[in-house]
Write a protein that holds these residues in place. Structure first.
Motif, PDB file in Angstrom:
ATOM      1  N   ILE A  15       0.867  -0.939  -0.057  1.00  0.00           N
ATOM      2  CA  ILE A  15       0.091   0.025  -0.017  1.00  0.00           C
ATOM      3  C   ILE A  15       1.076   1.243   0.063  1.00  0.00           C
ATOM      4  N   HIS A  16       0.627   2.202  -1.146  1.00  0.00           N
ATOM      5  CA  HIS A  16       1.351   3.403  -0.979  1.00  0.00           C
ATOM      6  C   HIS A  16       0.505   4.503  -0.609  1.00  0.00           C
ATOM      7  N   HIS A  17       0.937   5.248   0.091  1.00  0.00           N
ATOM      8  CA  HIS A  17      -0.107   6.245   0.606  1.00  0.00           C
ATOM      9  C   HIS A  17       0.098   7.686  -0.345  1.00  0.00           C
ATOM     10  N   ALA A  18      -0.218   7.483  -1.623  1.00  0.00           N
ATOM     11  CA  ALA A  18      -0.323   8.405  -2.616  1.00  0.00           C
ATOM     12  C   ALA A  18      -1.005   7.686  -4.002  1.00  0.00           C
ATOM     13  N   PHE A  19      -1.595   8.700  -4.512  1.00  0.00           N
ATOM     14  CA  PHE A  19      -2.187   8.214  -6.111  1.00  0.00           C
ATOM     15  C   PHE A  19      -1.176   7.983  -7.066  1.00  0.00           C
ATOM     16  N   LEU A  20      -0.288   6.821  -7.140  1.00  0.00           N
ATOM     17  CA  LEU A  20       0.368   6.631  -8.134  1.00  0.00           C
ATOM     18  C   LEU A  20      -0.084   6.915  -9.395  1.00  0.00           C
ATOM     19  N   GLU A  61       3.473  15.365   2.833  1.00  0.00           N
ATOM     20  CA  GLU A  61       4.027  16.699   2.656  1.00  0.00           C
ATOM     21  C   GLU A  61       4.299  17.305   1.415  1.00  0.00           C
ATOM     22  N   ARG A  62       4.609  16.493   0.389  1.00  0.00           N
ATOM     23  CA  ARG A  62       4.933  16.790  -0.855  1.00  0.00           C
ATOM     24  C   ARG A  62       3.662  17.200  -1.539  1.00  0.00           C
ATOM     25  N   ALA A  63       2.578  16.663  -1.157  1.00  0.00           N
ATOM     26  CA  ALA A  63       1.203  16.802  -1.754  1.00  0.00           C
ATOM     27  C   ALA A  63       0.561  18.219  -1.287  1.00  0.00           C
ATOM     28  N   HIS A  64       1.029  18.504   0.086  1.00  0.00           N
ATOM     29  CA  HIS A  64       0.710  19.968   0.594  1.00  0.00           C
ATOM     30  C   HIS A  64       1.341  20.977  -0.103  1.00  0.00           C
ATOM     31  N   GLN A  65       2.689  20.756  -0.247  1.00  0.00           N
ATOM     32  CA  GLN A  65       3.469  21.737  -0.973  1.00  0.00           C
ATOM     33  C   GLN A  65       2.908  22.128  -2.419  1.00  0.00           C
ATOM     34  N   ARG A  66       2.399  20.881  -2.970  1.00  0.00           N
ATOM     35  CA  ARG A  66       1.910  21.368  -4.446  1.00  0.00           C
ATOM     36  C   ARG A  66       0.589  21.829  -4.555  1.00  0.00           C
ATOM     37  N   GLY A  67      -0.090  21.844  -3.313  1.00  0.00           N
ATOM     38  CA  GLY A  67      -1.344  22.258  -3.234  1.00  0.00           C
ATOM     39  C   GLY A  67      -2.463  21.523  -3.937  1.00  0.00           C
ATOM     40  N   VAL A  68      -2.177  20.294  -3.968  1.00  0.00           N
ATOM     41  CA  VAL A  68      -3.272  19.163  -4.438  1.00  0.00           C
ATOM     42  C   VAL A  68      -4.681  19.175  -4.106  1.00  0.00           C
ATOM     43  N   LYS A  69      -5.737  19.059  -4.969  1.00  0.00           N
ATOM     44  CA  LYS A  69      -6.725  19.121  -4.684  1.00  0.00           C
ATOM     45  C   LYS A  69      -7.456  17.802  -4.257  1.00  0.00           C
ATOM     46  N   MET A  70      -6.712  16.750  -4.530  1.00  0.00           N
ATOM     47  CA  MET A  70      -7.023  15.284  -4.398  1.00  0.00           C
ATOM     48  C   MET A  70      -5.927  14.623  -3.693  1.00  0.00           C
ATOM     49  N   ILE A  71      -6.436  13.785  -2.640  1.00  0.00           N
ATOM     50  CA  ILE A  71      -5.201  12.916  -2.210  1.00  0.00           C
ATOM     51  C   ILE A  71      -5.655  11.453  -2.459  1.00  0.00           C
ATOM     52  N   GLY A  72      -4.791  10.575  -2.487  1.00  0.00           N
ATOM     53  CA  GLY A  72      -5.301   9.045  -2.747  1.00  0.00           C
ATOM     54  C   GLY A  72      -4.373   7.962  -2.150  1.00  0.00           C
ATOM     55  N   LEU A  97      -4.302  15.986   5.987  1.00  0.00           N
ATOM     56  CA  LEU A  97      -4.235  15.046   4.769  1.00  0.00           C
ATOM     57  C   LEU A  97      -3.646  13.669   5.161  1.00  0.00           C
ATOM     58  N   LYS A  98      -2.954  13.453   6.180  1.00  0.00           N
ATOM     59  CA  LYS A  98      -2.595  12.341   6.531  1.00  0.00           C
ATOM     60  C   LYS A  98      -4.013  11.314   7.227  1.00  0.00           C
ATOM     61  N   GLN A  99      -4.562  12.119   8.016  1.00  0.00           N
ATOM     62  CA  GLN A  99      -5.713  11.356   8.534  1.00  0.00           C
ATOM     63  C   GLN A  99      -6.761  11.068   7.546  1.00  0.00           C
ATOM     64  N   ILE A 100      -6.825  11.920   6.556  1.00  0.00           N
ATOM     65  CA  ILE A 100      -7.735  11.602   5.466  1.00  0.00           C
ATOM     66  C   ILE A 100      -7.316  10.383   4.652  1.00  0.00           C
ATOM     67  N   GLY A 101      -6.049  10.321   4.472  1.00  0.00           N
ATOM     68  CA  GLY A 101      -5.190   9.418   3.767  1.00  0.00           C
ATOM     69  C   GLY A 101      -5.453   8.057   4.428  1.00  0.00           C
ATOM     70  N   ASP A 113      -7.637   6.594   6.059  1.00  0.00           N
ATOM     71  CA  ASP A 113      -9.116   6.147   5.667  1.00  0.00           C
ATOM     72  C   ASP A 113      -9.036   5.408   4.292  1.00  0.00           C
ATOM     73  N   ILE A 114      -8.541   6.244   3.352  1.00  0.00           N
ATOM     74  CA  ILE A 114      -8.342   5.633   2.077  1.00  0.00           C
ATOM     75  C   ILE A 114      -7.348   4.425   1.821  1.00  0.00           C
ATOM     76  N   GLU A 115      -6.240   4.452   2.532  1.00  0.00           N
ATOM     77  CA  GLU A 115      -5.425   3.662   2.577  1.00  0.00           C
ATOM     78  C   GLU A 115      -6.047   2.142   3.247  1.00  0.00           C
ATOM     79  N   ARG A 116      -6.863   2.301   4.309  1.00  0.00           N
ATOM     80  CA  ARG A 116      -7.691   1.130   4.844  1.00  0.00           C
ATOM     81  C   ARG A 116      -8.128   0.499   3.756  1.00  0.00           C
ATOM     82  N   ILE A 117      -9.030   1.195   2.960  1.00  0.00           N
ATOM     83  CA  ILE A 117     -10.320   0.818   2.237  1.00  0.00           C
ATOM     84  C   ILE A 117      -9.407   0.049   0.805  1.00  0.00           C
TER      85      ILE A 117
END
Length: 292
Positions: A196-201, A211-222, A254-258, A260-264
């Protein structure tokens, strides 16, 4: 349709160059041997001219040995250039979970396992830290702590592989195991290691993706579940999901939201593998929907 007295099935996963008559020919093979076909899922990749099938029959209908069935199907498949594998549901798979310090994916897998959502045995949990031993104890699963001493990852990994062999492990799940596996390890368990990778590859490969997603100002995490290969975070993708976020969210949120996505995402991928619904084709996977 019923599944026989014991409910067990035989699942064939098939891929080959697309050509006319495949479905009729494969169906006839099983009809001539008096099998009841429970499910036949198929997909044709028109761009590449390739065909994929997941076919289930009733195990109770088997009147010859398993070895003889496989021999006859192999001889039949040679004519069509079939690549195939066969799986018997009465052979319960053994799954090992590798973790480091993060618990959410481990908890989720163990809870689903206890609730009989995953048909497997979990004989061992392995970690390079002692932190999650209490989680393993709660579920009464043996826990092995194998720290990396003096940077000697080779010796530590050798110990892991010994444990996996001792328990006859079929599937290795990296539930936030924060170590890169050697090419030898990956080759030994090819298409049998799910990470499981904690990003949308393919975005944000490697460490610290939130952290890198926050720096880029992404609108979706996965999150992405994939088979492990020698190339970090490059293996065939099994499952992904995303959640919308906004500029007000700090990396901690972002980590907290992430999580939940990782689990699923991880549980879906593991379940698909255990249910023999995945065909690996080059760098991609064909994942059939949940059926019987």
């Amino acid at each position: 349709m019923g599944t026989g007295r014991n409910g067990h099935t035989i699942t064939f996963l098939i891929q080959c160059p697309d050509k006319k008559g495949l479905v009729a020919s494969i169906s006839s093979f099983f009809y001539e041997r008096d099998f009841n076909i429970l499910s036949c899922q198929q997909y044709t990749d028109l761009l590449n001219g390739h065909y994929y099938m997941r076919l289930q029959v009733v195990l109770n209908d088997l009147t010859i040995t398993r070895k003889q069935l496989e021999k006859e199907f192999d001889e039949f498949g040679n004519h069509f250039g079939l690549q195939w594998s066969v799986h018997y549901s009465d052979a319960v798979q053994k799954m090992a979970i590798l973790v480091s310090k993060t618990s959410h994916c481990l908890y989720d897998l163990l809870l689903r396992w206890k609730e009989n959502e995953m048909d497997c045995e979990i004989p061992v949990i392995i970690s390079n830290h002692p932190d999650l031993e209490s989680v393993a104890d709660q579920f009464r699963v043996p826990f092995h702590c194998l720290p990396i001493k003096n940077g000697d990852k080779t010796s530590q990994e050798a110990q892991i592989r010994q444990i996996l062999k001792r328990h006859h492990i079929d599937l290795v799940v990296l539930a936030r195991y924060m170590q890169v596996l050697s090419p030898q390890f990956v080759d030994e368990y090819e298409e049998r290691i799910i990470n499981i990778h904690h990003a949308f590859l393919p975005a944000f490969q490697g460490g610290n993706p939130y952290e890198r997603a926050h720096q880029r100002g992404v609108k979706m995490i996965g999150a992405t579940a994939h088979y492990a290969t020698e190339d970090l975070d490059e293996g065939p993708i099994i499952e992904q999901d995303v959640e919308r976020v906004n500029h007000e969210m700090e990396p901690k949120s972002l980590k907290q939201i992430g999580r939940d996505i990782e689990r699923i995402v991880l549980s879906r991928a593991v379940k698909a593998h255990l249910e023999r619904r995945i065909i690996v084709s080059g760098r991609r996977t064909i994942v059939f929907s949940q059926g019987i």
